[in-house]
Design a protein around this motif. Structure first.
Motif, PDB file in Angstrom:
ATOM      1  N   ALA A   1      -5.428   3.194 -12.125  1.00  0.00           N
ATOM      2  CA  ALA A   1      -6.531   2.271 -11.853  1.00  0.00           C
ATOM      3  C   ALA A   1      -7.265   2.642 -10.577  1.00  0.00           C
ATOM      4  CB  ALA A   1      -6.009   0.845 -11.734  1.00  0.00           C
ATOM      5  N   MET A   2      -8.585   2.566 -10.633  1.00  0.00           N
ATOM      6  CA  MET A   2      -9.396   2.587  -9.424  1.00  0.00           C
ATOM      7  C   MET A   2      -9.687   1.144  -9.033  1.00  0.00           C
ATOM      8  SD  MET A   2     -13.244   4.034  -8.584  1.00  0.00           S
ATOM      9  CE  MET A   2     -12.725   5.654  -8.015  1.00  0.00           C
ATOM     10  N   VAL A   3      -9.280   0.757  -7.833  1.00  0.00           N
ATOM     11  CA  VAL A   3      -9.666  -0.540  -7.279  1.00  0.00           C
ATOM     12  C   VAL A   3     -10.965  -0.327  -6.515  1.00  0.00           C
ATOM     13  CG1 VAL A   3      -9.045  -2.432  -5.743  1.00  0.00           C
ATOM     14  CG2 VAL A   3      -7.266  -1.288  -7.093  1.00  0.00           C
ATOM     15  N   ALA A   4     -12.050  -0.889  -7.010  1.00  0.00           N
ATOM     16  CA  ALA A   4     -13.362  -0.764  -6.376  1.00  0.00           C
ATOM     17  C   ALA A   4     -13.646  -2.038  -5.602  1.00  0.00           C
ATOM     18  CB  ALA A   4     -14.443  -0.521  -7.421  1.00  0.00           C
ATOM     19  N   THR A   5     -14.012  -1.884  -4.322  1.00  0.00           N
ATOM     20  CA  THR A   5     -14.170  -3.075  -3.493  1.00  0.00           C
ATOM     21  C   THR A   5     -15.079  -2.778  -2.302  1.00  0.00           C
ATOM     22  OG1 THR A   5     -12.928  -4.866  -2.423  1.00  0.00           O
ATOM     23  CG2 THR A   5     -12.107  -2.613  -2.099  1.00  0.00           C
ATOM     24  N   TYR A   6     -15.216  -3.771  -1.424  1.00  0.00           N
ATOM     25  CA  TYR A   6     -16.015  -3.627  -0.215  1.00  0.00           C
ATOM     26  C   TYR A   6     -15.299  -2.736   0.800  1.00  0.00           C
ATOM     27  CZ  TYR A   6     -18.495  -7.748  -2.019  1.00  0.00           C
ATOM     28  OH  TYR A   6     -19.201  -8.637  -2.792  1.00  0.00           O
ATOM     29  N   ALA A   7     -15.991  -2.447   1.900  1.00  0.00           N
ATOM     30  CA  ALA A   7     -15.382  -1.687   2.989  1.00  0.00           C
ATOM     31  C   ALA A   7     -14.232  -2.470   3.595  1.00  0.00           C
ATOM     32  CB  ALA A   7     -16.427  -1.364   4.057  1.00  0.00           C
ATOM     33  N   LYS A   8     -13.225  -1.747   4.064  1.00  0.00           N
ATOM     34  CA  LYS A   8     -12.102  -2.395   4.750  1.00  0.00           C
ATOM     35  C   LYS A   8     -12.589  -3.009   6.072  1.00  0.00           C
ATOM     36  CE  LYS A   8      -8.211  -1.621   2.370  1.00  0.00           C
ATOM     37  NZ  LYS A   8      -7.087  -0.870   2.925  1.00  0.00           N
ATOM     38  N   GLY A   9     -11.779  -3.915   6.606  1.00  0.00           N
ATOM     39  CA  GLY A   9     -12.128  -4.546   7.862  1.00  0.00           C
ATOM     40  C   GLY A   9     -12.731  -5.920   7.703  1.00  0.00           C
TER      41      GLY A   9
END
Length: 395
Positions: A33-41
């Motif tokens: 799986a690719m977890v696609a999300t916002y930038a960390k932090g």
């Protein structure tokens, strides 16, 4: 009513804490799986960790792609597509708001079908490339707004041209949406206000633009608007109310699912008029809709006064019996409501100047051409001059 086809293929998994089930759910759809999300932090970091841990515990391999923007850039999505293919992923976990979920739809379908993300969007007279399939998507919304977690649409921005457009494909409808109100409760006040107005924009677009009549669709839409209004008032009093977050989530999902338009599908002029605001100035989409809606309702009240009047009477307590007079009261009542909830904003409030109105109007009629030259579809053809006038009312 006009003829229609409709289905709802996404499985809804709802409840507090259910994000921890993503691993068990995902293993039925893929192995890597690719977890696609916002930038960390951001405050979302612990949620990303929870999702990754659940996937690993269920035996899946995991690749995390961070950095999808609030107005997702086609160039960013193309980088994610390259990673998806290079890592030989077979599943996308979309963890975020509508921008992340929309971006994930382009990742899954473009990685499967080839080319670049921007090849598939509506863009004037250009014939968009067609998808041939898509890898499975599991959506985990972190905000209730566009209902992207359960539908086929997706909006992206070309950072090189400052153009923002969309595409739709049934291949990209998520297989499962995990709707966890504990995750939704992390949304701060301003984004909560913007997202509620975004839900409202979806509910009224088809209601006000169609020539067809469908009392079933009208009653569905009106019921969701009344539910939205009731729960909008509650959520701004207590952002942590999980029951209210759940009600807003359902308004979001079904407000843009097609069920609210069965028998009278229309068009989305307010969204087209907003797109240059977020395409050029990177304004969050929901905030752009806050700015555009009152002005559009005021300027276009005489286009379909019987529809404006019906909505005003049934959802905003207007008692005026003359349709045109009642229609003109709709923008007044909506503005009052937005001010009561603290959501109301103008272009000056969000720092957008008035020096690009002509250019933005040109972009709208070029990218989303209507039935007559220099127009975009609407309750009547919305001309370039109409669009400029609407922007003027937004100041």
């Amino acid at each position: 009513m006009t003829p229609f086809e409709w289905n709802f293929p996404t499985k809804l998994t709802y409840g507090p804490g259910r994000i921890s089930e993503v691993g068990e759910i995902a293993k039925a759809y893929g192995k890597k799986a690719m977890v696609a999300t916002y930038a960390k932090g951001s405050p979302l970091d612990p949620v990303i960790d929870t999702v990754e841990a659940s996937l690993l515990e269920a035996g899946l391999e995991v690749v995390v792609f961070t950095g999808i923007e609030p107005n997702p850039r086609a160039q960013t999505i193309d980088k994610a597509i390259e990673m998806f293919k290079a890592e030989e992923c077979d599943l996308v976990i979309a963890l975020g708001g509508g921008s992340v979920i929309d971006g994930s739809k382009y990742i899954s379908a473009t990685a499967f079908s080839g080319g670049n993300a921007w090849d598939y969007v509506v863009l004037g007279d250009r014939v968009p490339r067609e998808y041939t399939g898509a890898f499975p998507i599991i959506s985990i919304p972190t905000i209730s707004a566009a209902g992207s977690e359960c539908n086929a649409g997706g909006v992206i921005t070309n950072a090189e041209t400052n153009e923002k457009s969309f595409s739709r494909s049934p291949y990209r409808i998520p297989k499962v949406a995990i709707v966890d109100p504990e995750v939704l409760a992390s949304v701060p006040m301003r984004l909560t206000q913007d997202s509620c107005v975004d839900i409202f924009s979806h509910l009224i677009e088809h209601y006000l633009s169609s020539d067809a009549e469908s009392e079933f669709a009208d009653r569905q839409t009106e019921g969701m608007i009344l539910c939205l209004k009731e729960n909008f008032a509650k959520i701004i009093e207590n952002l942590d109310d999980l029951e209210v977050r759940g009600q807003l989530a359902l308004c979001s999902i079904f407000g843009w699912s097609g069920i609210q338009a069965l028998g009278r599908m229309g068009c989305i002029p307010m969204h087209s008029i907003e797109m240059p605001l977020s395409g050029i100035y990177d304004l969050p989409h929901g905030r752009g809709m806050v700015v555009v809606i009152p002005a559009y309702l005021e300027h276009m009240a005489d286009a379909k006064p019987h529809r404006w009047a019906k909505l005003a009477r049934r959802c905003f307590d207007v008692t005026e019996q003359d349709d045109l007079k009642a229609a003109k009261l709709l923008s007044v009542k909506v503005t009052e409501w937005l001010k009561e909830t603290g959501a109301y904003l103008t272009l000056s409030d969000v720092g957008i100047p008035d020096d690009k109105f002509e250019q933005m109007a040109d972009d709208v009629v070029r990218m989303f051409p209507g039935p007559i030259p220099q127009s975009t579809p609407g309750a009547r053809p919305v001309t370039k001059d109409d669009i400029v006038a609407i922007y003027e009312l937004c100041k």
